[in-house]
Design an enzyme around this catalytic site. Structure first.
Site, PDB file in Angstrom:
ATOM      1  N   SER A 128       2.213  -6.194   7.420  1.00 41.13           N
ATOM      2  CA  SER A 128       0.755  -6.250   7.571  1.00 41.13           C
ATOM      3  C   SER A 128       0.144  -7.105   6.463  1.00 41.13           C
ATOM      4  O   SER A 128      -0.792  -7.880   6.705  1.00 41.13           O
ATOM      5  CB  SER A 128       0.164  -4.837   7.494  1.00 41.13           C
ATOM      6  OG  SER A 128       0.661  -4.038   8.537  1.00 41.13           O
ATOM      7  N   ASP A 151      -2.746  -1.409  10.117  1.00 41.51           N
ATOM      8  CA  ASP A 151      -2.784  -1.444   8.649  1.00 41.51           C
ATOM      9  C   ASP A 151      -3.269  -2.782   8.101  1.00 41.51           C
ATOM     10  O   ASP A 151      -3.468  -2.911   6.887  1.00 41.51           O
ATOM     11  CB  ASP A 151      -1.377  -1.192   8.067  1.00 41.51           C
ATOM     12  CG  ASP A 151      -0.924   0.250   8.226  1.00 41.51           C
ATOM     13  OD1 ASP A 151      -1.759   1.106   8.579  1.00 41.51           O
ATOM     14  OD2 ASP A 151       0.274   0.503   7.987  1.00 41.51           O
ATOM     15  N   LYS A 199       0.848  -1.216   0.000  1.00 44.19           N
ATOM     16  CA  LYS A 199       0.000   0.000   0.000  1.00 44.19           C
ATOM     17  C   LYS A 199       0.865   1.240   0.000  1.00 44.19           C
ATOM     18  O   LYS A 199       2.030   1.227   0.387  1.00 44.19           O
ATOM     19  CB  LYS A 199      -0.949   0.019   1.210  1.00 44.19           C
ATOM     20  CG  LYS A 199      -0.266   0.080   2.592  1.00 44.19           C
ATOM     21  CD  LYS A 199       0.070   1.453   3.112  1.00 44.19           C
ATOM     22  CE  LYS A 199       0.814   1.379   4.454  1.00 44.19           C
ATOM     23  NZ  LYS A 199       1.544   2.590   4.805  1.00 44.19           N
TER      24      LYS A 199
HETATM   25  O1  C5P Z   1      -0.906  -0.851  14.839  1.00 44.27           O
HETATM   26  P1  C5P Z   1       0.543  -1.084  14.627  1.00 44.27           P
HETATM   27  O2  C5P Z   1       1.053  -2.256  15.452  1.00 44.27           O
HETATM   28  O3  C5P Z   1       0.941  -1.205  13.208  1.00 44.27           O
HETATM   29  O4  C5P Z   1       1.266   0.204  15.192  1.00 44.27           O
HETATM   30  C1  C5P Z   1       2.669   0.237  15.377  1.00 44.27           C
HETATM   31  C2  C5P Z   1       3.003   1.484  16.168  1.00 44.27           C
HETATM   32  O5  C5P Z   1       2.752   2.646  15.386  1.00 44.27           O
HETATM   33  C3  C5P Z   1       2.194   1.675  17.425  1.00 44.27           C
HETATM   34  O6  C5P Z   1       2.775   0.996  18.503  1.00 44.27           O
HETATM   35  C4  C5P Z   1       2.238   3.179  17.606  1.00 44.27           C
HETATM   36  O7  C5P Z   1       3.472   3.576  18.153  1.00 44.27           O
HETATM   37  C5  C5P Z   1       2.220   3.684  16.181  1.00 44.27           C
HETATM   38  N1  C5P Z   1       0.852   4.012  15.709  1.00 44.27           N
HETATM   39  C6  C5P Z   1       0.217   5.145  16.212  1.00 44.27           C
HETATM   40  N2  C5P Z   1      -1.043   5.455  15.771  1.00 44.27           N
HETATM   41  C7  C5P Z   1      -1.648   4.711  14.826  1.00 44.27           C
HETATM   42  C8  C5P Z   1      -1.013   3.571  14.280  1.00 44.27           C
HETATM   43  C9  C5P Z   1       0.248   3.262  14.744  1.00 44.27           C
HETATM   44  O8  C5P Z   1       0.758   5.835  17.073  1.00 44.27           O
HETATM   45  N3  C5P Z   1      -2.865   5.056  14.402  1.00 44.27           N
END
Ligand code: C5P
Length: 306
Positions: free
Chosen positions: A113, A146, A19
């Site tokens: 992802s 994601d 993406k």
């Molecule tokens: O959801 P994911 O595990 O991919 O997120 C990885 C990191 O990215 C989270 O731990 C956070 O630090 C940051 N993040 C965020 N806000 C989001 C998505 C991700 O702060 N909406």
């Protein structure tokens, strides 16, 4: 679906796209540490394939140019997807997952992802667990912000952490070049740098840009070029100033627009057509400012059983 007949060596292969974020509007940090987003995802035609084969225990292997950088333990989202589905259905996660990786690793293109979403669909098909679309999307959201989009593909607006999706209409084909940087950038570190850079300022609530949605709907790449935006770009550039040179190399070669893809360090270049894509890719490769340059079109379908 290939190779699913019989009981012996059956396997299921799922193809899943990368993406790019056409818009990544980021709000202030929430109490849970995440950030509210208005995240316009576009699936692009660079694909990983995940093959699930029955095995005594959960194992992961990976092939492809960046395979050495892919973790093969339970930090891999493909492994975590298999474990999550098995646990919900009370079955043993006896599966071998092979990832044939073509999506750049640690790059802001959601390759990890993508593998999570693909493994989930592959295991659901292999095990006959017949999870509803809603259940699959729920597991995806638990795996990462994601991951639901990797399952769905096409184009979508993600709000909340980015996991609550609404489809977005796309009226044409968009051409892209992606410059793959050396090494990765940690997503939490980029969000942390965003917090540092915006500290003491009034961070507006994130909202999707109507001009961007209109450009996607009309298939107008000139209008899309003007509307592309990424609120994490300043943070990614702050942590990796050399990305400015990559962005300049692409725009200097005629890209309509250049931006950091997601949390980086991959940079994305919107171009007018296939010819322009080749020219920009050659210029990027010749500039010495990136490790590789990949050409792809969007939108692309989501995770699909082959
Ligand atoms: O959801 P994911 O595990 O991919 O997120 C990885 C990191 O990215 C989270 O731990 C956070 O630090 C940051 N993040 C965020 N806000 C989001 C998505 C991700 O702060 N909406």
């Amino acid at each position: 679906m290939s190779g699913t007949v019989g009981t012996a060596a059956r396997s299921v292969t799922v193809r899943v796209p990368a993406k790019v974020n056409a818009q990544l509007a980021v709000g202030a940090a929430r109490p849970d540490g995440f950030h509210d987003l208005a995240n316009v995802f576009l699936a692009v035609g660079l694909y990983d394939e995940v093959t699930a084969t029955p095995a005594d225990e959960l194992t992961v292997t990976c092939s492809g140019p960046d395979a050495a950088q892919v973790p093969l333990d339970t930090t891999n989202l493909a492994a975590r997807a298999a474990l999550a589905l098995a646990e919900r259905h009370g079955i043993a996660p006896g599966v071998h997952l092979h990832i044939d990786k073509d999506i750049p690793v640690a790059g802001g293109m959601a390759g990890g992802s993508a593998d999570g979403a693909a493994a989930l669909l592959a295991c659901d098909t292999l095990w006959g667990t017949r999870a509803t679309r809603e259940e699959l999307l729920g597991i995806c959201a638990e795996l990462g912000s994601d991951v639901p989009f990797s399952l769905v593909g096409g184009a979508a607006l993600g709000v909340g952490r980015g996991e609550q999706l609404t489809p977005v209409e796309v009226g044409g084909t968009f051409h892209w070049v992606f410059a793959v940087a050396d090494g990765g950038l940690s997503t939490p570190a980029v969000y942390g740098e965003f917090d540092r850079l915006t500290a003491g300022t009034d961070v507006p609530a994130p909202a999707a840009s109507q001009a961007l949605l209109d450009a996607l709907r009309s298939g107008d790449s000139g209008a899309l070029a003007v509307a592309l935006s990424n609120d994490l770009q300043a943070a990614a550039l702050s942590l990796r100033p050399s990305l400015a040179g990559t962005l300049a190399a692409g725009t200097g070669a005629g890209a309509l627009a250049a931006l950091v893809s997601g949390s980086g360090p991959t940079t994305a270049f919107l171009v007018a057509d296939e010819g322009a894509a080749r020219k920009v890719a050659d210029a990027l490769l010749g500039s010495g400012t990136c490790r590789n340059a990949r050409i792809a079109v969007s939108p692309a379908p989501g995770a699909t059983v082959l």
